[in-house]
Design an enzyme around this catalytic site. Structure first.
Site: not given
Ligand SMILES: [Zn+2]
Length: 192
Positions: A68, A116
């Site tokens: 995502g 991330l």
């Molecule tokens: Zn995130």
């Protein structure tokens, strides 16, 4: 590829490719950047540029091996996210969420989660087992989608991003401070 091959042989020449817009791989904004803690602006304009942006976000997400990616993570304060829990294996699993909202949530699952924008750190976060999300696709068409387990978690994680919330905010104060201190140290060492 063998260095003896030549491109003049039509049997081995690469087939002509369909013209496609080149995909842009965006660098991922890391924890510490203020944009990650700021709610995104609603997506108001659904045009070719937005469709291209969504495709670039998928490419950036796959390059970073994520499931995502939210627009604030590439430095854009926009309520836009992409999700694909198959990691690009199934084109039908690509989900664009513009202006998403969770309209129903059910159950609870405590599972490890990462981000991330906070590479190298993970933590256990309680999320609903099922969620139903109402959103618009890249063309502006409204839809509802139900997700279970990892997909539900990805929806919650990305919608959090659009509200300026990071997964570490769901951790205990102790665990969160530990991660913050480690990141501070990495930043001092020029490794963040
Ligand atoms: Zn995130």
């Amino acid at each position: 590829m063998s260095d003896k091959s030549t491109s003049s042989n039509p049997a081995t020449a690469a087939p002509p490719e369909k013209p496609v817009a080149p995909l842009k791989i965006y660098p991922i904004v890391k924890y510490g950047d203020r944009i990650l803690e700021k709610p995104g602006e609603p997506v108001a304009k659904f045009d070719a540029a937005l469709e291209q942006l969504a495709e670039d976000m998928f490419a950036s997400m796959y390059a970073a091996q994520g499931v995502g990616l939210a627009a604030p993570q590439i430095g854009l304060s926009l309520r836009l996210a992409v999700v694909d829990v198959t990691g690009g294996k199934n084109p039908e699993a690509k989900i664009v969420l513009a202006n998403p909202e969770i309209i129903h949530a059910e159950g609870e699952v405590r599972e490890e989660e990462g981000c991330l924008s906070i590479p190298g750190f993970r933590g256990y976060v309680m999320r609903p087992q099922f969620v139903t999300v109402k959103a618009q696709n890249a063309k502006g068409e409204s839809f509802e989608i139900r997700g279970e387990n990892l997909l539900a978690r990805a929806f919650c994680h990305e919608i959090d991003h659009l509200n300026g919330v990071l997964f570490i905010q769901h951790l205990s104060m102790l665990k969160r401070d530990l991660i913050r201190r480690k990141i501070k140290k990495l930043r001092k060492q020029g490794e963040w």
